[in-house]
Scaffold this motif. Structure first.
Motif, PDB file in Angstrom:
ATOM      1  N   ARG A  99       3.122   2.137   2.234  1.00  0.00           N
ATOM      2  CA  ARG A  99       3.188   2.497   3.528  1.00  0.00           C
ATOM      3  C   ARG A  99       4.698   2.066   3.836  1.00  0.00           C
ATOM      4  NH1 ARG A  99      -0.552   5.928   5.867  1.00  0.00           N
ATOM      5  NH2 ARG A  99      -2.554   5.257   4.656  1.00  0.00           N
ATOM      6  N   THR A 139       5.317   1.078  11.526  1.00  0.00           N
ATOM      7  CA  THR A 139       4.668   1.362  10.144  1.00  0.00           C
ATOM      8  C   THR A 139       4.216   2.936  10.175  1.00  0.00           C
ATOM      9  OG1 THR A 139       2.456   0.642  10.887  1.00  0.00           O
ATOM     10  CG2 THR A 139       3.726  -0.965   9.613  1.00  0.00           C
ATOM     11  N   HIS A 188       0.950  -1.241   0.068  1.00  0.00           N
ATOM     12  CA  HIS A 188       0.005   0.062  -0.053  1.00  0.00           C
ATOM     13  C   HIS A 188       1.092   1.335   0.036  1.00  0.00           C
ATOM     14  CE1 HIS A 188      -3.729  -2.419   0.842  1.00  0.00           C
ATOM     15  NE2 HIS A 188      -2.838  -3.182   1.552  1.00  0.00           N
ATOM     16  N   PHE A 190       3.866   6.417   7.178  1.00  0.00           N
ATOM     17  CA  PHE A 190       3.781   7.076   5.995  1.00  0.00           C
ATOM     18  C   PHE A 190       4.438   8.229   5.579  1.00  0.00           C
ATOM     19  CE2 PHE A 190       0.753   8.269   9.177  1.00  0.00           C
ATOM     20  CZ  PHE A 190       0.901   9.915   9.258  1.00  0.00           C
TER      21      PHE A 190
END
Length: 119
Positions: A37, A53, A35, A55
């Motif tokens: 990310r 995790t 995705h 962004f």
């Protein structure tokens, strides 16, 4: 800069979220999931593994991280890096149960593969 530009391994130097300004070093490995990310894996001082995790947008990288201590207690926090370049990240972080009077600091420098071959 795009998120894929950050993929790779970095050496890190940091300062803990405490009054003593205690320091640490280690490595940070960044990858990207399906995705787009960020997936982060830290190895601090050779014996503590942290995972996270996050962004990336407008040269800012935000990662939620967690780790377990020796007693298997889970600690959580967030780190924010300003991406100076694809090779240099300058960040600050805070843990949920850290000293609220301080922020941790961390700099990451890309580990570049050497093209030198020894005969």
């Amino acid at each position: 800069m795009k998120v894929n530009d950050l993929i790779g391994k970095y050496t890190i130097k940091g300062q803990n979220q405490d009054a003593f300004k205690s320091t640490y070093d280690g490595t940070l490995e960044l990858s990207v999931d399906a995705h787009q990310r960020i997936v982060a894996l830290w190895n601090i001082s050779g014996d503590q593994v942290q995972k996270g995790t996050g962004f990336f947008k407008d040269n800012i990288l935000v990662i939620n991280f967690n780790y377990k201590n020796e007693e298997h207690q889970v600690f959580k926090g967030v780190v924010v890096y300003k991406c100076i370049s694809k090779d240099v990240l300058d960040g600050f972080w805070s843990e949920k149960h850290g000293d609220p009077n301080y922020l941790g600091l961390e700099q990451a420098f890309r580990i570049k593969k050497s093209n030198n071959l020894l005969n």
